[in-house]
Design an enzyme around this catalytic site. Structure first.
Site, short mmCIF file in Angstrom:
data_model
loop_
_atom_site.label_atom_id
_atom_site.label_comp_id
_atom_site.label_asym_id
_atom_site.label_seq_id
_atom_site.Cartn_x
_atom_site.Cartn_y
_atom_site.Cartn_z
N ASP A 18 -7.74 4.45 -11.56
CA ASP A 18 -7.50 5.52 -12.54
C ASP A 18 -8.75 5.88 -13.32
O ASP A 18 -8.90 7.03 -13.73
CB ASP A 18 -6.36 5.11 -13.47
CG ASP A 18 -5.00 5.23 -12.79
OD1 ASP A 18 -4.53 6.37 -12.65
OD2 ASP A 18 -4.45 4.21 -12.38
N ARG A 28 4.33 -6.46 -13.06
CA ARG A 28 3.56 -5.40 -13.74
C ARG A 28 4.52 -4.33 -14.23
O ARG A 28 5.45 -3.94 -13.51
CB ARG A 28 2.52 -4.78 -12.81
CG ARG A 28 1.70 -3.69 -13.54
CD ARG A 28 0.49 -3.25 -12.75
NE ARG A 28 0.80 -2.34 -11.67
CZ ARG A 28 0.14 -1.20 -11.44
NH1 ARG A 28 -0.84 -0.82 -12.23
NH2 ARG A 28 0.46 -0.44 -10.42
N HIS A 43 0.83 -1.19 0.00
CA HIS A 43 0.00 0.00 0.00
C HIS A 43 0.87 1.24 0.00
O HIS A 43 1.63 1.46 0.93
CB HIS A 43 -0.90 0.02 1.23
CG HIS A 43 -2.16 0.78 1.00
ND1 HIS A 43 -2.15 2.10 0.64
CD2 HIS A 43 -3.47 0.43 1.03
CE1 HIS A 43 -3.39 2.52 0.48
NE2 HIS A 43 -4.20 1.52 0.71
N ARG A 94 -0.81 9.74 -8.23
CA ARG A 94 -1.40 8.40 -8.22
C ARG A 94 -2.81 8.47 -7.62
O ARG A 94 -3.11 9.30 -6.79
CB ARG A 94 -0.52 7.45 -7.41
CG ARG A 94 0.79 7.17 -8.09
CD ARG A 94 1.52 6.03 -7.43
NE ARG A 94 2.70 5.69 -8.20
CZ ARG A 94 2.69 4.96 -9.30
NH1 ARG A 94 1.56 4.47 -9.74
NH2 ARG A 94 3.80 4.72 -9.96
N ARG A 102 -9.30 -3.67 -7.52
CA ARG A 102 -10.04 -2.89 -6.53
C ARG A 102 -9.13 -2.48 -5.38
O ARG A 102 -8.13 -3.12 -5.11
CB ARG A 102 -11.21 -3.71 -5.95
CG ARG A 102 -12.32 -3.99 -6.93
CD ARG A 102 -13.42 -4.81 -6.26
NE ARG A 102 -14.53 -5.08 -7.17
CZ ARG A 102 -15.57 -4.28 -7.32
NH1 ARG A 102 -15.64 -3.17 -6.63
NH2 ARG A 102 -16.55 -4.59 -8.15
N GLU A 118 -7.50 0.83 -17.74
CA GLU A 118 -7.76 1.58 -16.51
C GLU A 118 -8.36 2.97 -16.72
O GLU A 118 -9.11 3.44 -15.89
CB GLU A 118 -6.48 1.69 -15.67
CG GLU A 118 -5.22 2.02 -16.44
CD GLU A 118 -3.96 1.74 -15.65
OE1 GLU A 118 -4.01 1.82 -14.41
OE2 GLU A 118 -2.93 1.46 -16.27
#
Length: 873
Positions: A535, A388, A133, A705, A573, A498
């Site tokens: 996003d 990713r 996180h 972000r 999510r 996104e």
């Protein structure tokens, strides 16, 4: 029973608060305890609408020194921590089987056959992807203390405790609270990606390792009792993946070297845990009755099970110790390490079959079955690591190599030319990359990542996700890079759609891909697609994003059926409303029909991992909620929306998008207001997650972000991204004569119900009164009208929500959830006023000035509010 638990929770909160007070008194004296108690009382009265109490709070904080503000911030942040722990323990004490009970009640009412239930259970494929996180506010040392505290709270509620036992528990609770008070709650440095991964491993070891087999055992027993259906011994309805150490999108600290380190650390942790399990097994399986299969393997051994298991214990220990030696630079032999699951699973299954054949089913279905299920769920890699990366990074690699080869710049080619080049190279038997080529540092890093994938077992990896994927070539480029670096297995590559445009364009992109013969052969009938929630909501607002996500999934499901492939939708999510956060049951039932047929894959982020899986009992409960919701959704799929519902939803989404963008993108006063009205700039100083708060350090709102974007608005209780434009859009279509249709949608369409349910939770967390206090102190006169306009829209949105739902108050349908929020809100009140004072002082400093005490107090206040809101980003 419920009132008993409510009373017990409140008593526990009071008890913990009193114990914290005694700790503060012991260190700082009674005068300080009285000061904090006065702040608490004023905070409660202020929350209840007493303006004199609000004025008292402002004056109290204005007259305090920086160091005194720090003490008060710590006190209330710690108390909110303790309140959350009490609530977690309370939730864990609720019937963990409630969700499963509800499931079987629905199944019984529907009079389903055993075959129908067995088929649905056989399709269960729940992949929970643990992620770090970027706004994680807890240090690991405090998480450990909180876990210990929760265990004590669970024990102290037993009615049969002796006075001596109760006294020991109370002493331990006081000790843990004192330890936490005397521990720095704010990190001095940011965690590294490796630190984050270790935290994820600890969640598995301390909670999920026990919770998963326990839950599967309970589910199995219910299936047998109610339907005479057994959960297959080697089934894996639940498994875990991770982004920690693999998610390099915008995080320069996640390198190929880090990814390799995390892969090995995960294997070491798995080897440690299986060494313990297997050692216990070989101690317990001392019997000598066995079947011919086992006898043929071990010969005439007196204790055949031990003879089979002892070498496995040694192999696991060798793996654990060998990886430790590797990290410490000592000689080691990787060939002695466990390489794949079957090396352990096959001997365990042999033992299982032998015990059953020998009349020892009760022993076979004990610890041995738990170990088999752990191996199927976690395996020798503990979890599967996703990778990713942003699509542009792959384009950069190919652009650099094509320029070097004199072929032109790949990045400037048309999509058709890119696809033709990629297909040609994917089918070529010669290497694309020249041996003498020296790529740039950034390109070399992408290449090194692909090399790491090639040098490790496929079983250690999940999928390769491409951020900002907008064309078919974005997917094929990754497949070419993997092939060039020696990856000889078809690693699943998932485009992440996104933004609003990408979501709307996703069916077109996937049709182009699936129309390519080579590509269909590569994927072998299975395709992953990731749907971004963060996003898209930041781009277009919650209602437009939600509808785009729904329509995209619908179209992709239809496309998968057309091309006869298994589609797994991967839901990105978060824990907050603005990031698609919903209670799991509601979230799953709001999905389009057929979207769960290929399995359910979803991210679980930092704080939600703690709240859902931080303790074994909580984890069992969460797994039950997921499982029951998915089985129900498969057996009783939600209705497809009527055409008139679609038309209305499309109109609402367009209006919501325009209303949202009209404020966030178009209004020139928005950015200046955002900068001063929230602690967005101060957030950058927090040593939180390993990833930077911005994709580009010098960028503006567009580069921020989605998670810190939402975090900043949550701090001031305006919670803007989660509601802006939504109710305004709904009211606009209602005024066009659609009241009856909206009511029909609310009553009969789970997707629309979920939108309204999310807004209900948002409005409970929002507080225009608190937002106004930030504006009064921090926003210049010429911008104050902007905040007034937003709060006016928020108040109007709340009225509309109540009218549409036929409610007199927010969260009427969830009084317990509302009470939980209100209890925390009373203790949040002082932190908001204190943060406003801190922001004012910090902003009075010159650019070069630095005040360590103020900075620390601000970080504690930010984290305390996040704790009280029960979410950060």
């Amino acid at each position: 029973m419920q009132s008993h638990y409510d009373a017990q929770l409140k008593d526990t909160v009071r008890y913990l608060g009193k114990t914290l007070g005694q700790t503060i008194k012991a260190q700082l004296g009674n005068d300080w305890l009285e000061k904090i108690e006065k702040v608490r009382i004023d905070g409660r009265s202020s929350f209840q609408g007493d303006t004199d109490a609000s004025t008292n709070l402002k004056e109290t904080f204005k007259n305090m020194s920086d160091s005194e503000l720090l003490v008060v911030a710590r006190a209330f942040a710690q108390f909110l921590n303790l309140g959350n722990i009490a609530e977690q323990e309370y939730n864990a004490g609720l019937d963990v089987d409630a969700s499963i009970d509800s499931l079987f009640s629905h199944l019984d009412k529907a009079q389903l056959s055993a075959e129908e239930v067995e088929e649905a259970v056989g399709k269960l494929d729940i992949d929970l992807v643990l992620t770090a996180h970027p706004t994680e506010v807890f240090r690991r040392t405090l998480i450990h203390k909180h876990k210990e505290l929760a265990y004590c709270l669970k024990s102290i509620h037993h009615e049969d405790l002796t006075d001596a036992e109760r006294n020991r528990l109370e002493t331990r609770i006081a000790d843990l609270i004192s330890q936490a008070w005397h521990t720095e709650e704010i990190r001095s440095v940011r965690p590294t990606p490796v630190d984050e991964a270790r935290w994820g491993f600890s969640v598995i070891e301390n909670s999920l390792w026990d919770a998963v087999p326990d839950f599967l055992r309970d589910l199995d027993e219910r299936l047998k009792n109610d339907y005479n259906v057994a959960l297959p011994i080697d089934s894996a309805p639940i498994h875990f993946s991770s982004w920690m150490g693999g998610d390099r999108d915008g995080n320069p600290f996640v390198t190929a070297k880090v990814t390799e380190q995390v892969l090995l650390l995960a294997r070491r942790r798995a080897a440690k845990l299986f060494t313990i399990d297997l050692d216990r097994l070989q101690v317990e399986l001392s019997m000598n009755d066995c079947n011919d299969e086992l006898k043929e393997i071990v010969g005439e051994q007196y204790e055949p099970y031990r003879a089979l298991l002892r070498p496995l214990v040694k192999r696991c220990a060798d793996t654990r110790d060998g990886i430790a030696d590797f990290f410490n630079g000592r000689p080691n032999d990787p060939s002695s390490w466990i390489q794949d699951n079957d090396e352990i699973l096959e001997p365990l299954m042999i033992c299982y079959r032998s015990l059953c054949d020998s009349g020892l089913e009760v022993t076979a279905n004990g610890l041995l079955l738990d170990t088999i299920r752990r191996m199927k769920c976690f395996g020798v890699h503990l979890l599967r690591l996703d990778v990713r990366q942003d699509s542009q990074r792959h384009t950069d690699v190919l652009s650099e190599v094509t320029r070097y080869l004199g072929l032109g710049d790949y990045g400037h080619w048309s999509e058709a030319d890119k696809q033709a080049f990629l297909l040609r190279e994917l089918s070529s038997k010669r290497p694309l990359f020249p041996r003498c080529w020296e790529p740039s540092e950034e390109v070399q890093e992408v290449i090194n990542t692909c090399k790491v994938i090639a040098s490790h077992s496929r079983h250690g990896f999940g999928i390769y996700t491409i951020s900002m994927a907008s064309e078919a070539s974005d997917v094929m480029a990754v497949q070419l890079l993997l092939q060039e670096m020696g990856v000889d297995w078809p690693m699943p590559v998932a485009p992440l759609f996104e933004t609003l445009d990408d979501l709307n364009n996703s069916p077109t992109v996937m049709r182009k891909l699936l129309s390519i013969d080579w590509y269909r052969g590569y994927i072998q009938g299975t395709q992953f697609v990731m749907i971004g929630y963060s996003d898209s909501a930041k781009d277009a607002g919650a209602i437009a994003a939600g509808w785009a996500q729904y329509e995209s999934q619908e179209a992709l499901v239809a496309l998968a059926e057309e091309f006869d492939i298994k589609l797994t939708l991967f839901h990105g999510r978060g824990g907050t409303i603005g990031r698609g956060g919903l209670p799991a049951h509601a979230a799953i039932h709001s999905q389009p029909p057929g979207s769960l047929d290929g399995g359910f894959r979803v991210t679980e982020q930092g704080e939600t991992i703690r709240y859902k899986f931080g303790m074994p009992s909580l984890a069992k409960r969460s797994l039950g909620i997921y499982t029951s919701a998915i089985i129900e959704a498969m057996l009783f799929p939600p209705p497809a929306p009527k055409d008139e519902w679609r038309e209305l939803m499309t109109a609402m989404a367009a209006k919501g998008r325009d209303f949202y963008r009209g404020v966030v993108r178009t209004d020139p006063e928005f950015v200046p207001y955002f900068r001063v009205a929230t602690p967005e700039q101060e957030l950058g100083k927090l040593p939180l997650g390993s990833r930077p708060a911005k994709r580009k350090p010098t960028g503006g709102i567009e580069s921020l972000r989605a998670i810190p974007w939402i975090f900043a608005w949550a701090q001031t209780r305006l919670v803007l991204p989660a509601w802006l434009g939504s109710m305004k859009a709904i009211e606009a279509v209602r005024q066009e004569g659609n009241s009856e249709k909206l009511q029909e949608m609310r009553e009969n369409w789970p997707f629309f119900q979920s939108r309204l349910s999310m807004l209900d939770m948002v409005f409970q967390k929002a507080d225009p009164r608190i937002s106004e206090e930030y504006d009064n102190r921090l926003v210049p006169k010429e911008l104050k009208h902007f905040g007034e306009g937003l709060r006016s829209e928020l108040k109007e949105a709340i009225k509309l929500q109540l009218d549409i739902n036929g409610q007199s108050d927010i969260m009427e349908s969830d009084p317990q959830g509302k009470e939980s929020m209100n209890i925390r809100a009373q203790y949040l009140e002082p932190l908001h006023f204190l943060q406003i004072e801190l922001l004012s002082r910090l902003r009075e400093l010159d650019d070069e000035e630095h005040d360590a005490t103020l900075d620390k107090a601000m970080m504690v206040a930010i984290s305390g509010i996040a704790i009280g809101m029960r979410n950060t980003g």
